[in-house]
Design an enzyme around this catalytic site. Structure first.
Site, PDB file in Angstrom:
ATOM      1  N   ASP A 171      -6.418  -6.681   4.859  1.00 21.23           N
ATOM      2  CA  ASP A 171      -7.519  -5.999   3.993  1.00 21.23           C
ATOM      3  C   ASP A 171      -8.558  -6.917   3.432  1.00 21.23           C
ATOM      4  O   ASP A 171      -9.678  -6.812   3.511  1.00 21.23           O
ATOM      5  CB  ASP A 171      -7.014  -5.077   2.825  1.00 21.23           C
ATOM      6  CG  ASP A 171      -7.843  -4.286   2.006  1.00 21.23           C
ATOM      7  OD1 ASP A 171      -9.093  -3.960   2.694  1.00 21.23           O
ATOM      8  OD2 ASP A 171      -7.408  -3.524   1.130  1.00 21.23           O
TER       9      ASP A 171
ATOM     10  N   ASP B 231      -2.166 -18.332   3.656  1.00 26.76           N
ATOM     11  CA  ASP B 231      -3.110 -19.406   2.872  1.00 26.76           C
ATOM     12  C   ASP B 231      -3.948 -20.391   3.704  1.00 26.76           C
ATOM     13  O   ASP B 231      -5.180 -20.460   3.711  1.00 26.76           O
ATOM     14  CB  ASP B 231      -2.443 -19.956   1.634  1.00 26.76           C
ATOM     15  CG  ASP B 231      -1.191 -20.457   1.963  1.00 26.76           C
ATOM     16  OD1 ASP B 231      -0.839 -20.631   3.165  1.00 26.76           O
ATOM     17  OD2 ASP B 231      -0.312 -20.815   0.972  1.00 26.76           O
TER      18      ASP B 231
ATOM     19  N   LYS C 158       3.340 -14.808   4.898  1.00 28.09           N
ATOM     20  CA  LYS C 158       3.706 -15.873   4.136  1.00 28.09           C
ATOM     21  C   LYS C 158       5.390 -15.894   3.927  1.00 28.09           C
ATOM     22  O   LYS C 158       5.737 -15.699   3.192  1.00 28.09           O
ATOM     23  CB  LYS C 158       3.070 -15.330   2.459  1.00 28.09           C
ATOM     24  CG  LYS C 158       3.193 -16.297   1.549  1.00 28.09           C
ATOM     25  CD  LYS C 158       2.341 -17.325   1.626  1.00 28.09           C
ATOM     26  CE  LYS C 158       2.578 -18.411   0.350  1.00 28.09           C
ATOM     27  NZ  LYS C 158       1.948 -19.602   0.533  1.00 28.09           N
TER      28      LYS C 158
ATOM     29  N   TYR D 158       0.527  -1.215  -0.011  1.00 28.69           N
ATOM     30  CA  TYR D 158       0.031  -0.048   0.136  1.00 28.69           C
ATOM     31  C   TYR D 158       0.972   1.384  -0.028  1.00 28.69           C
ATOM     32  O   TYR D 158       0.052   2.386   0.084  1.00 28.69           O
ATOM     33  CB  TYR D 158      -0.850   0.100   1.319  1.00 28.69           C
ATOM     34  CG  TYR D 158      -2.078  -1.045   1.063  1.00 28.69           C
ATOM     35  CD1 TYR D 158      -1.703  -2.494   0.839  1.00 28.69           C
ATOM     36  CD2 TYR D 158      -3.409  -0.665   1.147  1.00 28.69           C
ATOM     37  CE1 TYR D 158      -2.837  -3.374   0.842  1.00 28.69           C
ATOM     38  CE2 TYR D 158      -4.359  -1.757   0.693  1.00 28.69           C
ATOM     39  CZ  TYR D 158      -4.041  -2.916   0.787  1.00 28.69           C
ATOM     40  OH  TYR D 158      -4.997  -3.852   0.574  1.00 28.69           O
TER      41      TYR D 158
END
Ligand code: NAD
Length: 506
Positions: free
Chosen positions: A257, A233, A200, A153
């Site tokens: 988000d 995930d 991740k 972002y």
């Protein structure tokens, strides 16, 4: 006693408005900035203010204009300079959703506000309201705490070749420390038992790796709170399937988000969730949904998301008793089956109401508690204040190579290696070429698809470190042999630890 409100702009919140300049009475007041936004914004803001004022919120309101009108008047950020002054002075901002006009050039006001005001923490509680609002997850009650300023972002994007664009993922130690510490402090303040970190870092060992590392460091300071880490995930899959196993989730900006919208939706509806954006000085509170322009001006919209944002605000400004009263009245209203169209269901719901009738029903329930849904009890608290970030002593930093990113329209990596090897020197040599991160030289696979964007890694040979002069020589030689370098990235070791990733397959 009526609430004492100074309205600095015309806000129609009916009989609950009462103006006074009595200094004694206004002493306890919290001055807040309000923006009614676009689409359904004004209706849900009026309903929200009406409810919290009826419950005794001690607030003074400065209203500012943000959003579509400001954008279309030629201000590409959607907010005027004078409005920033009001927001910064009051420090607490309750904002209805806004419409960002279609087409290029308009910057997201939400992202700008979060970054300008340093609102590093985004807090989104998501609980189901079973059996009154349909959900597959009757026991869900979790809070997502999302890092709010960094990650992809930062919006730093570049086109580098005909075929390749990039977006920089920036993660900082202060950013990680602030959000992770905030998550543990939040858990402590609100009696939550566990904080789960989602990253991740099996793939992004530097960026997500830092977030995970900081999480492990800070978790040790809170032995009374359980902690765990999930790869995002499978963690997201678990959250969608069995959300009741999670309590507080802390994660990076993009994951948070996406995940928080999923969490709100599976809890019942995105229309029911609010969020807090917390910074060291300022805070902004809002609904998580948008301005739903198709529903505007019809007295249809559900004000619950914004009301939840306002309840977070009341807790933040220490008006916990008012927050508790409003939340319990709201739960009772939901339990009574008085529902707006978006959550209305034959059989479960009793009465379909519009925005203002819903607000009146919540007001009528003030002072009451739900009987089947769990009533809330908010302890008197104050905003979470974190210790100031202290910069750590500088590590020993050594330059141990460079990646040159090259725009080259060929397809055979061996040919590129021959072309580029010549820019190396006796002590700095080409060690690897990757394409989209996959090693294609030496010993690449002919099956690997290659774009026109190549990373050529130069490493020292026979010596440990290189210097900026070596880099200058590589760059000027690449110019003379006609190699199009579109970007460079220095390779550093910090205290002997590699600060860069290996090529995939290396
Ligand atoms: P949206 O959330 O505004 O609406 C999607 C649909 O959800 C609506 O059509 C409506 O059916 C339903 N809905 C949403 N809120 C509701 C409510 N309170 N009550 C009842 N139903 C509700 O999403 P969108 O249509 O993708 O976006 C519309 C505009 O909102 C866009 O301009 C977008 O940029 C903006 N937006 C603003 C914010 C914000 O200001 N925080 C956030 C998201 C989107």
């Amino acid at each position: 006693m009526a609430n004492i409100i100074i309205i600095n702009k015309n806000i129609s919140i009916g009989r609950y408005i009462f103006a006074s300049l009595n200094h004694e009475k206004t002493k306890m007041m919290q001055r807040i900035t309000v923006a009614k936004g676009d689409g359904i914004g004004p209706e849900i803001m009026d309903a929200t203010l009406k409810i919290i004022l009826a419950a005794g919120a001690k607030i003074e309101i400065d209203e500012i204009e943000v959003g579509e009108k400001v954008y279309l008047a030629g201000n590409t950020s959607g907010i005027a300079k004078e409005s920033w002054d009001v927001i910064r002075r009051n420090k607490v901002f309750l904002k209805a959703p806004i419409t960002t006009p279609q087409g290029g050039g308009y910057k997201s006001l939400n992202v700008t506000t979060r970054k300008f005001l340093g609102l590093y923490s985004n807090v989104r509680p998501c609980s189901s309201l079973h059996p009154f609002v349909s959900t597959k997850h009757p026991k869900m009650d979790l809070v997502i705490i999302r890092e709010n300023e960094e990650d992809l972002y930062a919006g730093i994007e570049h086109q580098q070749t005909d075929e390749v664009v990039q977006c920089l993922k920036l993660i900082s130690r202060p950013g990680c420390e602030k959000i992770v510490r905030y998550a543990f402090e939040y858990a402590k303040q609100y009696g939550r038992k566990k904080v789960t970190c989602f990253t991740k870092d099996n793939i992004m060992k530097q960026t997500d790796g830092l977030f995970h590392q900081v999480f492990d460091e800070i978790a040790k300071e809170y032995p009374e709170i359980e902690n765990e880490h999930w790869i995002i995930d499978i963690g997201a899959a678990k959250m969608a399937d069995t959300p009741e196993v999670f309590d507080v989730i802390v994660t990076l900006n993009l994951y948070g988000d996406v995940l928080s919208d999923v969490a709100a939706q599976i809890a019942g509806s995105v229309g029911l969730a609010g969020s807090a954006n917390i910074g060291e000085e300022c805070a902004m509170f809002e609904a998580i949904h948008g301005s739903a322009p198709r529903r505007a001006n019809q007295n249809m919209a559900n004000p619950s998301g914004l009301l939840q944002g306002a309840i977070l605000m009341l807790n933040h400004i220490g008006q916990n008793d008012v927050a508790e009263n409003v939340q319990n009245a709201w739960l009772k209203t939901i339990e009574d089956g008085i529902h707006t169209y978006d959550i209305f269901k034959d059989g479960t719901s009793k009465q379909k109401v519009g925005t203002s009738e819903f607000a009146d029903a919540v007001i009528a329930n003030l002072g009451q508690k739900p009987t089947l849904l769990k009533p809330v009890s908010y302890a008197k608290g104050s905003p979470i204040v974190l210790p100031k970030y202290e910069r750590k002593p500088a590590a020993k930093k050594e330059l141990v190579g460079i990646d040159l990113f090259i725009h080259w329209r060929g397809t055979n990596p061996d040919e590129l290696a021959d072309k580029i090897k010549v820019i190396g020197t006796d002590t700095v040599k080409l060690s690897m070429i990757t394409n989209r991160g996959i090693k294609v030289w030496p010993e690449g696979f002919k099956e690997t698809f290659c774009t026109d964007h190549w990373r050529c890694r130069f490493k020292p040979e026979g010596i440990k470190a290189i210097n900026k002069e070596d880099i200058g020589r590589l760059l000027s030689k690449s110019y003379w042999v006609g190699v199009d370098v579109v970007k460079t990235e220095n390779l550093y070791e910090f205290d002997g630890k590699a600060g860069y990733s290996l090529g995939q397959g290396q």
